[in-house]
Motif scaffolding. Sequence first.
Motif, short mmCIF file in Angstrom:
data_model
loop_
_atom_site.label_atom_id
_atom_site.label_comp_id
_atom_site.label_asym_id
_atom_site.label_seq_id
_atom_site.Cartn_x
_atom_site.Cartn_y
_atom_site.Cartn_z
N HIS A 256 11.14 -6.23 -39.65
CA HIS A 256 11.39 -7.18 -40.74
C HIS A 256 11.35 -8.62 -40.21
O HIS A 256 11.86 -8.90 -39.12
N PRO A 257 10.78 -9.55 -40.98
CA PRO A 257 10.70 -10.93 -40.51
C PRO A 257 12.06 -11.59 -40.29
O PRO A 257 12.18 -12.49 -39.45
N MET A 258 13.08 -11.18 -41.02
CA MET A 258 14.41 -11.76 -40.81
C MET A 258 14.93 -11.43 -39.42
O MET A 258 15.57 -12.26 -38.75
N VAL A 259 14.64 -10.22 -38.95
CA VAL A 259 15.03 -9.82 -37.60
C VAL A 259 14.17 -10.55 -36.57
O VAL A 259 14.67 -11.02 -35.53
N ALA A 260 12.88 -10.67 -36.86
CA ALA A 260 11.99 -11.38 -35.95
C ALA A 260 12.43 -12.83 -35.77
O ALA A 260 12.32 -13.40 -34.68
N GLU A 306 5.82 -7.90 -49.02
CA GLU A 306 6.08 -9.29 -48.61
C GLU A 306 6.60 -9.35 -47.18
O GLU A 306 6.18 -10.20 -46.37
N ASP A 307 7.53 -8.46 -46.84
CA ASP A 307 8.07 -8.41 -45.48
C ASP A 307 6.97 -8.09 -44.48
O ASP A 307 6.90 -8.69 -43.40
N TRP A 312 3.51 -10.45 -39.69
CA TRP A 312 2.33 -10.85 -38.91
C TRP A 312 2.48 -12.24 -38.30
O TRP A 312 1.96 -12.51 -37.20
N ASP A 313 3.18 -13.14 -38.97
CA ASP A 313 3.36 -14.49 -38.43
C ASP A 313 4.03 -14.45 -37.07
O ASP A 313 3.72 -15.26 -36.19
N ASP A 317 2.55 -15.80 -33.51
CA ASP A 317 3.17 -16.89 -32.74
C ASP A 317 3.78 -16.41 -31.42
O ASP A 317 4.35 -17.21 -30.67
N GLY A 318 3.66 -15.10 -31.14
CA GLY A 318 4.12 -14.59 -29.85
C GLY A 318 5.55 -14.11 -29.81
O GLY A 318 6.02 -13.62 -28.78
N THR A 319 6.29 -14.24 -30.91
CA THR A 319 7.67 -13.74 -30.93
C THR A 319 7.69 -12.24 -30.69
O THR A 319 8.48 -11.74 -29.86
#
Length: 470
Positions: A256-260, A306-307, A312-313, A317-319
């Motif tokens: 999930h992006p929130m975790v990322a 959406e998540d 992918w972002d 960006d390498g995160t």
Amino acid sequence: MYDLLIKNGKLVTPDRIYEAEIAIQDGKYAAFLAKGTKVDAKEVIDAKGGYVYPGIIDCHAHLNEPGFEYREDFETGSRAAVSAGCTCLIDMPLNNDPSLMNKEIFDLKMEKISKHSAVDFALWGGIVGDYDDKPGSVKNNMNDLVDLHKCGVAAFKGFTCPNGDLFPTVNMGNVRKALEILKPYNALCGFHCEEFGQVLEREKEAKAKKQERTKEEKIRDFLDAHDVWTEYVATKNVIDMARATGGRVHICHVSHPMVAQVVKDAIHEGLPITAETCPHYLGFTEDFVFEKGAPAKCTPPMRTKEDMEKLWDYVLDGTLSCVGSDHSPAADEEKDNETKDIWSAWGGLNSIQFFLPMMFDMVVHKKNLSPTLIAKVMGYNPAKIFGLYGKKGAFELGFDGDIVIVDPQKEWKCEQEKLFTKGHISCFDGLEGKGAPVCTIIRGKVVAENGKYKEDAIGYGQYVTPVRND
């Protein structure tokens, strides 16, 4: 005269694609030559303009040996891996019996798996909480971690969520202690991050619902019990333990992006944090779970569309610096929709045989991104993070002569009856795409061609230990 020459290929690195010939001698990269250079070699392979990668590393796979060979063993799992272009995998303990928690079990595991692996392999050691060793005694394996490190394990894995008696959950005290013990060795500790209390209570509440639940309602209950907050809280807690100790932490299978974003903030703070995700979080959503049922059960579960798109972002960006398969196979009856609901089915995906093809299709054909991203997140970065750089992960003289030639237009289809894994139920059955390996080479030896492993590859795989100074 070289042992092997690969010609007419486009070499793919994390930052460029270029044409060159590759010469391999005694299993190592011996020369990189201008296209068309005339040299003698015992064997010549024409890449025919395909993309040539310096091997593919699967940093997260469960092959279940010893203990749960009825689900998978190293022979069946590794033959599927090399058929899909994997040249090195890092096997991770799960609820094996016994799981890799001390040197004695390490010796037992090596005695078994080293005889029939088709792929080069490294190992995750286990970090476990309190468990019943014998009647009347309860302990964890904190006193065994240094011995496991000396056995050459590439990293250590713990679960912060309910995980069964064979590989007990770690609490934050265990996490902190393990990081303190292993920090002097610069060892990496990875964690499945879902917070124990939330998962336990939310699953208990969902299963206690008295009204009759439809299949769809049960799946909704399961997804809600493993929502993003369980992952978010556990990830923040583990990162806090890295902040407290200075120990290296790897967050497994971020969904999930929130975790990322939590991971990204920690990296920007300067903490020693890395993280990975998986193809199923980048290409599939919770709708897929509703469609496929038990075969698509995994934790953390797949999220919303959406998540998925926002995730992918963080790869770009390498995160999320690595992509692993999280292959976690099951016996067919454990994934059967006719006899198992979402609660009773085994939680894990049969994915290793289409690990590279799925990612290549998503990256190159669906996202219109450069093939160099594959080299970065499935080769170079895993090699660096897990200490294999110097042997694996790059076109460098003296590194292992691992090669994967990918035909970017080759069409593929997942047909579960044709899988080389021991179990044959896969949620990806029927999935189609483009871009598949046509030749897999490990240390100068062809181990698979056109999606099929070579019989003489079984037993060729070697144990790979990290490059260390200690």
